[in-house]
Design a protein around this motif. Structure first.
Motif, short mmCIF file in Angstrom:
data_model
loop_
_atom_site.label_atom_id
_atom_site.label_comp_id
_atom_site.label_asym_id
_atom_site.label_seq_id
_atom_site.Cartn_x
_atom_site.Cartn_y
_atom_site.Cartn_z
N THR A 177 0.83 -1.20 0.00
CA THR A 177 0.00 0.00 0.00
C THR A 177 0.86 1.25 0.00
N PHE A 178 1.91 1.24 0.82
CA PHE A 178 2.81 2.40 0.87
C PHE A 178 3.54 2.59 -0.46
N GLY A 222 2.56 1.55 -3.40
CA GLY A 222 1.59 1.91 -4.43
C GLY A 222 1.13 3.35 -4.34
N SER A 223 1.12 3.92 -3.14
CA SER A 223 0.66 5.30 -2.99
C SER A 223 1.79 6.30 -3.20
N HIS A 224 3.02 5.85 -3.24
CA HIS A 224 4.16 6.75 -3.46
C HIS A 224 4.22 7.14 -4.92
N LYS A 225 4.17 8.44 -5.19
CA LYS A 225 4.23 8.92 -6.56
C LYS A 225 5.53 9.68 -6.75
#
Length: 122
Positions: A74-75, A77-80
């Motif tokens: 989750t971390f 995947g949310s890092h852009k």
């Protein structure tokens, strides 16, 4: 980063399969009644309660691995990442000419320019 993401995904997948298998192997609470009447579970590999402790501890460890891998995915995947301009990232463009400098001048054609229609051969 992609390799790390794939490794975490594999760990999550294997821990999920392990949890499913271990939960299916465990006995329910009603299965302990059979041991009281001599069903023979005390002669098992882990002893009368050893199998339950081993399976429940292993299930708990796999559940912790599953939750940690889920939070990690989750971390990640949310890092852009910061958007880059590619090759032109360090190029400095000149500032455009200000409109205020030419505001007072009328747009006149150059003196040497021929009148319209004069440059066409006859």
């Amino acid at each position: 980063m992609l390799v790390l993401k794939n490794l975490i995904f594999v760990a999550q997948f294997l821990s999920a399969l392990g949890i499913i298998g271990l939960v299916l192997l465990q006995h329910g609470k009603g299965a302990d009644m059979g041991a009281a009447f001599g069903s023979g579970s005390s002669g098992s590999l882990f002893g009368a309660t050893g199998a339950a402790n081993f399976l429940s501890r292993t299930t708990a460890i796999l559940a912790v691995i599953f939750f940690i891998s889920t939070l990690s995915l989750t971390f990640i995947g949310s890092h852009k990442p910061k958007a880059s301009a590619g090759v032109l990232e360090g190029v400095i463009t000149p500032a455009p000419a200000s409109a205020g400098a030419n505001a007072g001048k009328a747009a006149l054609p150059p003196v040497d320019a021929p009148a319209p229609g004069q440059d066409v051969p006859k």
